[in-house]
Design a protein around this motif. Structure first.
Motif, mmCIF file in Angstrom:
data_model
loop_
_atom_site.group_PDB
_atom_site.id
_atom_site.type_symbol
_atom_site.label_atom_id
_atom_site.label_comp_id
_atom_site.label_asym_id
_atom_site.label_seq_id
_atom_site.Cartn_x
_atom_site.Cartn_y
_atom_site.Cartn_z
ATOM 1 N N SER A 132 40.433 31.242 34.877
ATOM 2 C CA SER A 132 39.066 31.506 34.545
ATOM 3 C C SER A 132 38.350 32.250 35.620
ATOM 4 C CB SER A 132 38.535 30.177 34.127
ATOM 5 O OG SER A 132 37.140 30.351 33.810
ATOM 6 N N PRO A 133 37.828 33.260 35.228
ATOM 7 C CA PRO A 133 36.943 34.079 36.022
ATOM 8 C C PRO A 133 35.470 33.811 35.943
ATOM 9 C CG PRO A 133 37.407 35.432 34.278
ATOM 10 C CD PRO A 133 37.864 34.215 34.067
ATOM 11 N N GLY A 134 35.246 32.662 35.280
ATOM 12 C CA GLY A 134 33.910 32.475 35.093
ATOM 13 C C GLY A 134 33.527 33.182 33.674
ATOM 14 N N GLY A 135 32.399 33.855 33.618
ATOM 15 C CA GLY A 135 31.947 34.504 32.346
ATOM 16 C C GLY A 135 32.524 35.923 32.232
ATOM 17 N N THR A 181 43.432 33.602 43.426
ATOM 18 C CA THR A 181 44.735 32.721 42.649
ATOM 19 C C THR A 181 45.757 33.377 42.120
ATOM 20 O OG1 THR A 181 43.034 30.971 42.166
ATOM 21 C CG2 THR A 181 44.823 30.969 41.270
ATOM 22 N N PHE A 182 45.295 34.476 41.328
ATOM 23 C CA PHE A 182 46.392 35.500 40.467
ATOM 24 C C PHE A 182 47.201 36.140 41.685
ATOM 25 C CE2 PHE A 182 47.574 39.270 38.576
ATOM 26 C CZ PHE A 182 48.405 38.875 37.601
ATOM 27 N N GLN A 183 46.737 36.723 42.509
ATOM 28 C CA GLN A 183 47.481 37.298 43.640
ATOM 29 C C GLN A 183 48.694 36.454 44.209
ATOM 30 O OE1 GLN A 183 44.282 39.241 46.153
ATOM 31 N NE2 GLN A 183 44.448 41.191 45.054
ATOM 32 N N GLN A 184 48.092 35.208 44.357
ATOM 33 C CA GLN A 184 48.909 34.201 45.230
ATOM 34 C C GLN A 184 50.194 34.032 44.264
ATOM 35 O OE1 GLN A 184 47.118 30.614 46.450
ATOM 36 N NE2 GLN A 184 48.816 29.934 47.535
ATOM 37 N N VAL A 210 35.061 45.659 36.013
ATOM 38 C CA VAL A 210 35.024 44.290 36.387
ATOM 39 C C VAL A 210 35.401 43.421 35.202
ATOM 40 C CG1 VAL A 210 33.829 42.354 37.493
ATOM 41 C CG2 VAL A 210 33.563 44.620 38.142
ATOM 42 N N ALA A 211 34.642 43.762 34.133
ATOM 43 C CA ALA A 211 34.781 43.035 32.977
ATOM 44 C C ALA A 211 36.202 43.144 32.238
ATOM 45 C CB ALA A 211 33.851 43.429 31.817
ATOM 46 N N GLU A 212 36.829 44.223 32.456
ATOM 47 C CA GLU A 212 38.302 44.426 32.222
ATOM 48 C C GLU A 212 39.355 43.426 32.979
ATOM 49 O OE1 GLU A 212 41.716 46.490 30.210
ATOM 50 O OE2 GLU A 212 39.351 46.499 29.742
ATOM 51 N N ALA A 213 39.036 43.543 34.016
ATOM 52 C CA ALA A 213 39.930 42.556 34.915
ATOM 53 C C ALA A 213 39.540 41.125 34.851
ATOM 54 C CB ALA A 213 39.536 42.968 36.407
ATOM 55 N N GLN A 214 38.157 40.713 34.333
ATOM 56 C CA GLN A 214 38.095 39.330 33.968
ATOM 57 C C GLN A 214 38.776 38.853 33.060
ATOM 58 O OE1 GLN A 214 33.731 39.470 33.906
ATOM 59 N NE2 GLN A 214 33.395 38.836 35.923
ATOM 60 N N CYS A 215 38.965 39.643 31.668
ATOM 61 C CA CYS A 215 39.617 39.389 30.368
ATOM 62 C C CYS A 215 41.006 39.210 30.615
ATOM 63 C CB CYS A 215 39.403 40.612 29.338
ATOM 64 S SG CYS A 215 37.371 40.641 28.839
ATOM 65 N N LEU A 216 41.542 40.147 31.633
ATOM 66 C CA LEU A 216 42.826 39.973 31.834
ATOM 67 C C LEU A 216 43.236 38.539 32.783
ATOM 68 C CD1 LEU A 216 43.844 43.663 32.736
ATOM 69 C CD2 LEU A 216 44.221 42.421 30.609
ATOM 70 N N LEU A 217 42.445 38.334 33.602
ATOM 71 C CA LEU A 217 42.684 37.129 34.395
ATOM 72 C C LEU A 217 42.415 36.086 33.555
ATOM 73 C CD1 LEU A 217 40.383 37.747 37.455
ATOM 74 C CD2 LEU A 217 42.682 37.477 37.532
ATOM 75 N N ARG A 218 41.626 36.251 32.491
ATOM 76 C CA ARG A 218 41.726 35.030 31.548
ATOM 77 C C ARG A 218 42.930 34.942 30.560
ATOM 78 N NH1 ARG A 218 36.113 34.304 27.948
ATOM 79 N NH2 ARG A 218 35.561 33.689 29.952
ATOM 80 N N LEU A 247 33.068 33.446 41.594
ATOM 81 C CA LEU A 247 34.042 32.843 40.609
ATOM 82 C C LEU A 247 35.338 33.824 40.378
ATOM 83 C CD1 LEU A 247 31.624 30.953 38.214
ATOM 84 C CD2 LEU A 247 33.016 29.901 40.220
ATOM 85 N N THR A 248 34.883 35.133 40.217
ATOM 86 C CA THR A 248 35.617 36.098 40.039
ATOM 87 C C THR A 248 36.753 36.236 41.023
ATOM 88 O OG1 THR A 248 34.364 37.300 38.463
ATOM 89 C CG2 THR A 248 36.184 38.401 39.030
ATOM 90 N N LEU A 249 36.199 36.213 42.380
ATOM 91 C CA LEU A 249 36.917 36.518 43.521
ATOM 92 C C LEU A 249 37.987 35.661 43.585
ATOM 93 C CD1 LEU A 249 37.235 37.937 46.221
ATOM 94 C CD2 LEU A 249 35.478 36.388 47.399
ATOM 95 N N ARG A 250 37.535 34.181 43.522
ATOM 96 C CA ARG A 250 38.658 32.879 43.432
ATOM 97 C C ARG A 250 39.588 33.316 42.476
ATOM 98 N NH1 ARG A 250 35.689 27.249 43.049
ATOM 99 N NH2 ARG A 250 35.353 28.002 40.773
ATOM 100 N N ALA A 251 39.224 33.741 41.282
ATOM 101 C CA ALA A 251 40.495 33.816 40.396
ATOM 102 C C ALA A 251 41.179 35.099 40.707
ATOM 103 C CB ALA A 251 39.615 34.203 38.688
#
Length: 288
Positions: free
Chosen positions: A247-250, A265-268, A234-242, A258-262
């Motif tokens: 922003s996935p939050g923290g 958004t990326f998939q769309q 999950v942390a890896e995916a959050q870094c790549l989203l950022r 917040l991560t789900l919403r990010a």
């Protein structure tokens, strides 16, 4: 729930602190009451009571709200346990008052019995003296012991009843005192606290190797993850989203709202199926 709504004045301090923290989690997640009900399984009206301070939420509701907002549930569950203990202590107090009333009634009955016994003791000698005067027995050595012997059973009975009443009263006082001590101990016991291990700290180290982006956290694995997952993936995916500008939050390794919403958004944006799951295609697009 609006922030301006104040909590009831009679709310216990521990319960007040718990509700305040639940309110902050709900406001930070930006979830409506209906969304909160759909994710936790508790109705919107139930959450209005919980967050309004009119009803103490169940342990499972507190834990569910912590997980969907990406919060460590241990401190919240410790507060919930303290609030439950305080509520149970308040409910136990009326029983002590009923015992005090019963004790007063028993004392009144014992006092009435003692007064009747004293009156009986005072009347017995008068009746014996009248009988002796009516019979006009001659004075003699054998005439004096008979009244004393007749008085002995009455005196022994009165003494036995009085001793029994005193013993019963002492036993009742001891039981009431033990109940008071137990109630006080239940109120003054310090709350049990649970030491929670600190959450892991993740650091994004974005690099590009062989045309693939990596945050250096999960060793390049493409494990499928979804809502509620935790850990290095999950942390890896959050870094790549950022890195992608979303922003996935923290970077906390918790797949929350917040991560789900990010992710969606990326998939769309990438033209993928918007399902909120980070599978092989989403990983490929993130590492692209």
């Amino acid at each position: 729930m609006p922030r301006s709504r104040t909590l009831p004045a009679e709310l216990d301090p521990s319960a007040r602190q718990l509700v305040a923290r639940l309110r902050r989690l709900k406001e930070h997640s930006e979830l409506t009451m209906r969304q909160l009900a759909a994710k936790t399984g508790y109705s919107a009206k139930s959450w209005e009571r919980y967050l309004g301070g009119t009803s103490l939420p169940p342990r499972e509701a507190v834990e569910s709200l912590a997980w969907i907002t990406g919060t460590d549930p241990v401190p919240l569950l410790a507060l919930h346990e303290i609030a439950v203990d305080a509520r149970d202590s308040r409910r136990a107090r009326p029983g002590t008052q009923v015992q005090d009333q019963d004790q007063d009634q028993v004392q009144d009955q014992n006092q009435v019995q003692d007064q009747n016994q004293v009156q009986d003791q005072e009347l017995v000698p008068d009746q014996d003296e009248r009988r002796e005067r009516d019979r006009e027995l001659p004075a003699g050595p054998s005439a004096h012991p008979q009244p004393a012997l007749r008085h002995l059973p009455h005196l022994a009975l009165a003494a036995g009843v009085a001793a029994l009443a005193v013993a019963l009263l002492a036993a009742l006082l001891l039981v009431v005192r033990l109940d008071d001590d137990a109630t006080t101990a239940a109120v003054t016991v310090p709350p049990r606290t649970t030491v929670a291990s600190p959450p892991p700290v993740y650091t994004c180290r974005i690099t590009r190797t062989d045309g693939r982006w990596s945050a250096g956290i999960n060793k390049g694995l493409d494990t499928e993850i979804g809502y509620g997952a935790t850990g290095a993936d999950v942390a890896e995916a959050q870094c790549l989203l950022r890195r992608a500008g979303i922003s996935p939050g923290g970077i906390d390794g918790m797949f929350g709202p917040l991560t789900l919403r990010a992710v969606k958004t990326f998939q769309q944006r990438a033209g993928l199926v918007v399902d909120g799951m980070v599978g092989p295609r989403s990983w490929k697009a993130l590492r692209g």
